[in-house]
Scaffold this motif. Structure first.
Motif, PDB file in Angstrom:
ATOM      1  N   SER A   1       0.807  -1.214   0.000  1.00 48.84           N
ATOM      2  CA  SER A   1       0.000   0.000   0.000  1.00 48.84           C
ATOM      3  C   SER A   1       0.845   1.270   0.000  1.00 48.84           C
ATOM      4  O   SER A   1       0.390   2.312  -0.459  1.00 48.84           O
ATOM      5  N   ILE A   2       2.076   1.191   0.488  1.00 50.90           N
ATOM      6  CA  ILE A   2       2.945   2.367   0.471  1.00 50.90           C
ATOM      7  C   ILE A   2       3.811   2.347  -0.782  1.00 50.90           C
ATOM      8  O   ILE A   2       4.013   3.366  -1.439  1.00 50.90           O
ATOM      9  N   GLY A   3       4.293   1.153  -1.109  1.00 48.10           N
ATOM     10  CA  GLY A   3       5.157   1.026  -2.278  1.00 48.10           C
ATOM     11  C   GLY A   3       4.483   1.494  -3.556  1.00 48.10           C
ATOM     12  O   GLY A   3       5.093   2.158  -4.391  1.00 48.10           O
ATOM     13  N   ILE A   4       3.203   1.171  -3.689  1.00 49.44           N
ATOM     14  CA  ILE A   4       2.479   1.542  -4.908  1.00 49.44           C
ATOM     15  C   ILE A   4       2.434   3.065  -5.065  1.00 49.44           C
ATOM     16  O   ILE A   4       2.469   3.584  -6.178  1.00 49.44           O
ATOM     17  N   MET A   5       2.392   3.758  -3.932  1.00 48.97           N
ATOM     18  CA  MET A   5       2.348   5.219  -4.004  1.00 48.97           C
ATOM     19  C   MET A   5       3.684   5.781  -4.478  1.00 48.97           C
ATOM     20  O   MET A   5       3.726   6.704  -5.283  1.00 48.97           O
ATOM     21  N   ASP A   6       4.765   5.191  -3.976  1.00 46.81           N
ATOM     22  CA  ASP A   6       6.078   5.628  -4.440  1.00 46.81           C
ATOM     23  C   ASP A   6       6.207   5.363  -5.942  1.00 46.81           C
ATOM     24  O   ASP A   6       6.730   6.172  -6.699  1.00 46.81           O
ATOM     25  N   MET A   7       5.722   4.184  -6.349  1.00 47.93           N
ATOM     26  CA  MET A   7       5.750   3.846  -7.778  1.00 47.93           C
ATOM     27  C   MET A   7       4.979   4.879  -8.587  1.00 47.93           C
ATOM     28  O   MET A   7       5.425   5.327  -9.642  1.00 47.93           O
ATOM     29  N   ALA A   8       3.806   5.240  -8.063  1.00 45.32           N
ATOM     30  CA  ALA A   8       2.964   6.197  -8.776  1.00 45.32           C
ATOM     31  C   ALA A   8       3.658   7.550  -8.890  1.00 45.32           C
ATOM     32  O   ALA A   8       3.617   8.194  -9.942  1.00 45.32           O
ATOM     33  N   MET A   9       4.318   7.961  -7.827  1.00 49.78           N
ATOM     34  CA  MET A   9       5.038   9.235  -7.871  1.00 49.78           C
ATOM     35  C   MET A   9       6.088   9.196  -8.983  1.00 49.78           C
ATOM     36  O   MET A   9       6.271  10.167  -9.714  1.00 49.78           O
ATOM     37  N   VAL A  10       6.769   8.045  -9.102  1.00 47.71           N
ATOM     38  CA  VAL A  10       7.806   7.908 -10.114  1.00 47.71           C
ATOM     39  C   VAL A  10       7.208   7.925 -11.521  1.00 47.71           C
ATOM     40  O   VAL A  10       7.646   8.676 -12.397  1.00 47.71           O
ATOM     41  N   CYS A  11       6.162   7.092 -11.717  1.00 42.72           N
ATOM     42  CA  CYS A  11       5.568   6.983 -13.058  1.00 42.72           C
ATOM     43  C   CYS A  11       4.983   8.317 -13.509  1.00 42.72           C
ATOM     44  O   CYS A  11       5.072   8.686 -14.683  1.00 42.72           O
ATOM     45  N   GLU A  12       4.379   9.031 -12.578  1.00 44.98           N
ATOM     46  CA  GLU A  12       3.792  10.320 -12.929  1.00 44.98           C
ATOM     47  C   GLU A  12       4.896  11.323 -13.274  1.00 44.98           C
ATOM     48  O   GLU A  12       4.795  12.067 -14.247  1.00 44.98           O
ATOM     49  N   ALA A  13       5.958  11.295 -12.470  1.00 47.39           N
ATOM     50  CA  ALA A  13       7.068  12.211 -12.718  1.00 47.39           C
ATOM     51  C   ALA A  13       7.726  11.932 -14.062  1.00 47.39           C
ATOM     52  O   ALA A  13       8.179  12.841 -14.754  1.00 47.39           O
ATOM     53  N   MET A  14       7.754  10.642 -14.466  1.00 42.40           N
ATOM     54  CA  MET A  14       8.343  10.284 -15.754  1.00 42.40           C
ATOM     55  C   MET A  14       7.456  10.719 -16.912  1.00 42.40           C
ATOM     56  O   MET A  14       7.870  10.688 -18.073  1.00 42.40           O
ATOM     57  N   GLY A  15       6.214  11.071 -16.591  1.00 44.88           N
ATOM     58  CA  GLY A  15       5.279  11.455 -17.634  1.00 44.88           C
ATOM     59  C   GLY A  15       4.681  10.254 -18.342  1.00 44.88           C
ATOM     60  O   GLY A  15       4.028  10.368 -19.370  1.00 44.88           O
ATOM     61  N   GLU A  16       4.888   9.055 -17.779  1.00 44.69           N
ATOM     62  CA  GLU A  16       4.377   7.839 -18.414  1.00 44.69           C
ATOM     63  C   GLU A  16       2.889   7.651 -18.162  1.00 44.69           C
ATOM     64  O   GLU A  16       2.174   7.099 -18.982  1.00 44.69           O
ATOM     65  N   ILE A  17       2.444   8.037 -16.987  1.00 46.26           N
ATOM     66  CA  ILE A  17       1.043   7.822 -16.623  1.00 46.26           C
ATOM     67  C   ILE A  17       0.478   9.106 -16.017  1.00 46.26           C
ATOM     68  O   ILE A  17       1.145   9.755 -15.204  1.00 46.26           O
ATOM     69  N   GLN A  18      -0.715   9.468 -16.429  1.00 45.53           N
ATOM     70  CA  GLN A  18      -1.425  10.560 -15.763  1.00 45.53           C
ATOM     71  C   GLN A  18      -2.525   9.921 -14.928  1.00 45.53           C
ATOM     72  O   GLN A  18      -3.448   9.346 -15.471  1.00 45.53           O
ATOM     73  N   TYR A  19      -2.399  10.013 -13.620  1.00 49.41           N
ATOM     74  CA  TYR A  19      -3.380   9.356 -12.765  1.00 49.41           C
ATOM     75  C   TYR A  19      -4.568  10.279 -12.501  1.00 49.41           C
ATOM     76  O   TYR A  19      -4.388  11.484 -12.313  1.00 49.41           O
ATOM     77  N   GLY A  20      -5.748   9.668 -12.453  1.00 52.14           N
ATOM     78  CA  GLY A  20      -6.906  10.423 -12.013  1.00 52.14           C
ATOM     79  C   GLY A  20      -6.739  10.736 -10.533  1.00 52.14           C
ATOM     80  O   GLY A  20      -6.846  11.870 -10.093  1.00 52.14           O
ATOM     81  N   ASP A  21      -6.453   9.700  -9.759  1.00 48.92           N
ATOM     82  CA  ASP A  21      -6.177   9.849  -8.339  1.00 48.92           C
ATOM     83  C   ASP A  21      -5.190   8.750  -7.963  1.00 48.92           C
ATOM     84  O   ASP A  21      -5.529   7.574  -7.995  1.00 48.92           O
TER      85      ASP A  21
END
Lengths: 421, 284
Positions: free
Chosen positions: A206-226
């Motif tokens: 549950s915490i790791g996925i958030m770090d992953m999301a921060m990375v993917c979003e920063a890379m511009g690979e994924i735009q998350y809704g939330d």
């Protein structure tokens, strides 16, 4: 026996009301029986400190038994063994998971002396009136229920709190500046091939996925809704990116406990990884340079609080309120803030910190003298400034909160696959 | 007379029966039952559904992880067997006096007086990037760059397994070797057999029950392990035990139970096959 208890309890009720009215400077003189009370608290290692138990005995007279577990075990225990604890020291995302089991009871905020001084983040959700509420399980969204026995969370301050906030922080990546040798500014660096075989993330889904999301979003690979509530598609994409990185040997190891993260960093196995603030402190106190690097995309934040077991009643319940009031009255807050966390009621903690400490930890000012940890290790010298700056700079730059998602089960299975990949 | 003897026999067996029933049969029964239940985020509810098994057998990860588990078991078995057999052979046939044999045997067990976890974790600083092993190799000039694969790899996992479980091979093999009639070996030599021939045609066949018992120990221990794999691979590798422990950590008990049932069946099949080769009861 039970009759005697009843009479004492009535006395205590009166006492608690007095305590709520005053600011609870000194512990009340309770009956001899208070010495026999033992509150069993469990939670993650961050705030289960023996010093707190000792101080409770000193100030309040009763015993506090602490058990430290990792986040998953804490969730498991809160959800499945309600009779094994009196006080649960858990995070807000765990609360979201555990509350529906009915194992915790709502707390009457009118009995909490410093309730009005609790930071806005935990009440209205806004740190300052202009703050934008970050994504994820923001504490105020799971902080209140309609009344005693309420199973669903309320969206305003109802007077019944699920957890009394005690501790929180803004997390980011930890780095070894001496081994990296250049500035790190973005979450994307975690997957930078430059750090192949020298990166790590934490193995708590549950915490790791958030770090992953921060990375993917920063890379511009994924735009998350939330980021705190991803769709299956977003989850798939996130894991695809990280699985590829894992198979390319980007990660040296994954860590699950605080100590593991410290060892990975201190031994030089890893130079960049998700990390928790006191782990940085622990590495630094060994004389090894380590920075809690603020990143331009913002922080991943978390908050924890104390919840009461639903089986708690009578004198023990009163003792638990007494304990919570004491917790917010400043000593613990000061202790935690000197480790780099924040207290839910900073102004009471201020009295338990020197002006230098308050300036360094809370206001982001250069230290005027040596900064030491509560256990006496030197953490900073005069002139040093805290990584990330002041309280409002750090907590004001939160991009998301630790969370549980609607698609949590799916995410968990994907996480398992990721580990096995 | 015969009847009352029967009853007494049953009564004598009853305590063991009760213990096995309460602590083995019932828990396993519970696991099987729960494996058909459903789970929500934070609770499990009784049901009879095949979802857990469907997911398990439908996921490619399961096969991969089971393969990894067999791989660990097999490689560990090869190493523990060859080391264990050699050590036992040395103790049984090369050490002459019984006092010396006992002393050396006890020496083998000394590391096992410490905790399993400690023996395992002490490898981590040793094998690390800046650990003793790498530093030594660099100072000898054998390598220029630290070897990355020493730690957090299959190598380190198997190394730890071999270290942890070799004794389980040594003990039963040593035990059966000690019971080999020495005159059989003399007879082999008298008939002109070379040392290797004696080893292969006399000692190995007679040691089979010991090898088999050791094999069962090692295989079941390795297949059921999760903590060694987690620590020594830095959480990067998975075996079935880790799947189960992850599920439990995330409160997915039914899914964990289903995996446990499949693992149990797999291990039982493996043991069943092993027992085909040697009749342990006859040989004991």
């Amino acid at each position: 026996m039970s009759k005697m208890r009843y009479s004492r309890r009535t006395v205590l009720k009166g006492g608690a009301a007095v305590a709520a009215a005053s600011t609870l400077a000194a512990p009340m003189v309770w009956a001899q029986e208070i010495k026999d009370i033992t509150l069993r608290q469990f939670g993650t290692g961050v705030s289960n400190l023996n010093d707190v138990a000792t101080k409770v005995k000193e100030d309040l007279g009763f015993n506090l038994e602490m058990t430290a577990l990792d986040s998953d075990s804490v969730t498991q225990r809160a959800a499945t063994q309600p009779d094994s604890f009196d006080v649960a020291d858990i995070e807000y995302w765990i609360c979201k998971k555990v509350w529906p089991t009915g194992n915790l009871q709502a707390m009457d905020t009118s009995k909490i002396a410093n309730y009005d001084k609790i930071v806005g983040t935990f009440r209205s959700g806004k740190l300052t009136p202009e703050s934008v509420i970050a994504q994820g399980t923001a504490p105020h969204t799971v902080g209140f229920v309609e009344g005693p026995g309420g199973k669903t969370f309320a969206d305003n301050e109802t007077g019944w709190m699920t957890l009394i906030p005690t501790i929180y922080n803004a997390d980011t990546l930890g780095i070894r500046p001496d081994l990296i040798g250049r500035p790190i500014e973005s979450w994307t660096e975690l997957l930078n091939p430059e750090f192949k075989g020298k990166a790590s993330i934490l193995d708590i889904s549950s915490i790791g996925i958030m770090d992953m999301a921060m990375v993917c979003e920063a890379m511009g690979e994924i735009q998350y809704g939330d980021k705190g509530n991803m769709t299956k598609e977003e989850i798939d994409k996130t894991f695809a990116i990280f699985t590829e990185a894992k198979q390319n040997g980007q990660f040296r190891a994954f860590w699950k406990s605080f100590d593991e993260s410290v060892n990975l960093m201190a031994s030089g196995e890893v130079v960049i990884q998700s990390m928790w603030s006191p782990a940085i402190t622990a590495v630094k106190s060994r004389g090894i340079p380590c920075v809690y690097q603020p990143l331009k995309e913002g922080y991943r934040s978390w908050g924890g609080g104390l919840g009461l077991s639903s089986s708690l009643s009578g004198m023990e319940l009163d003792a638990a309120y007494e304990y919570i009031n004491w917790y917010l009255s400043g000593w613990v807050g000061g202790y935690l803030m000197r480790q780099g966390y924040y207290s839910a009621v900073p102004e009471t903690s201020k009295e338990f910190m020197s002006a230098n400490e308050w300036g360094y930890w809370f206001e982001g000012k250069p230290a005027t003298d040596v900064i030491t940890s509560p256990t006496g290790d030197q953490l900073a010298k005069a002139g040093d400034v805290r990584d990330g700056g002041s309280f409002t700079e750090r907590m004001g730059a939160v991009a998301c909160w630790n969370s549980v998602m609607d698609e949590n089960q799916y995410m968990v299975r994907k996480w398992n696959e990721f580990i096995a990949a | 007379m015969g009847k009352s003897r029967d009853i007494i026999a049953y009564l004598q067996a009853a305590p063991l029966m009760a213990v096995l029933l309460a602590f083995l049969v019932v828990p396993i029964g519970m696991i099987v039952v729960v494996s058909f239940w459903g789970a929500t985020e934070f609770s499990i509810y009784p049901a009879f559904q095949f979802d857990n098994y469907a997911f398990l057998f439908g996921s490619p990860v399961t096969y991969k992880v089971f393969f990894a588990t067999f791989k660990y078991a097999f490689i560990t078995w090869i190493f523990t067997l060859s080391i264990g057999f050699t050590v036992a052979y040395f103790l049984a046939f090369h050490v002459r006096t019984q006092a010396m044999q006992t002393a050396l045997f006890l020496l083998c067990t000394i590391p096992f007086l410490t905790s399993n976890i400690i023996r395992m974790i002490s490898w981590i600083p040793f094998l690390g990037r800046n650990g003793i092993a790498n530093q030594t190799l660099i100072s000898w000039g054998l390598i220029d760059e630290p070897l990355e694969w020493l730690l957090y790899s299959d190598f380190s996992v198997i190394l730890a397994f071999v270290h942890l479980y070799t004794l389980f091979m040594v003990v039963p093999i040593f035990n059966t070797m000690m019971r080999i009639d020495k005159s059989l070996i003399e007879a082999a030599y008298d008939n002109g057999a070379t040392g290797l021939q004696t080893l292969w045609h006399v000692i190995v066949p007679l040691t089979k029950p010991g090898i088999m018992i050791g094999t069962i120990f090692v295989v079941t221990l390795v297949m059921g392990d999760f903590i060694t794999v987690r620590f020594m691979s830095g959480s990067q590798k998975a075996n079935v035990g880790r799947l189960i422990s992850n599920d439990i950590a995330l409160l997915q008990y039914p899914s964990a139970a289903a995996t446990a049932v499949v693992l149990l069946c797999t291990v039982l099949i493996v043991i069943g096959v092993l027992l085909r080769f040697v009749n342990i009861r006859k040989e004991l």
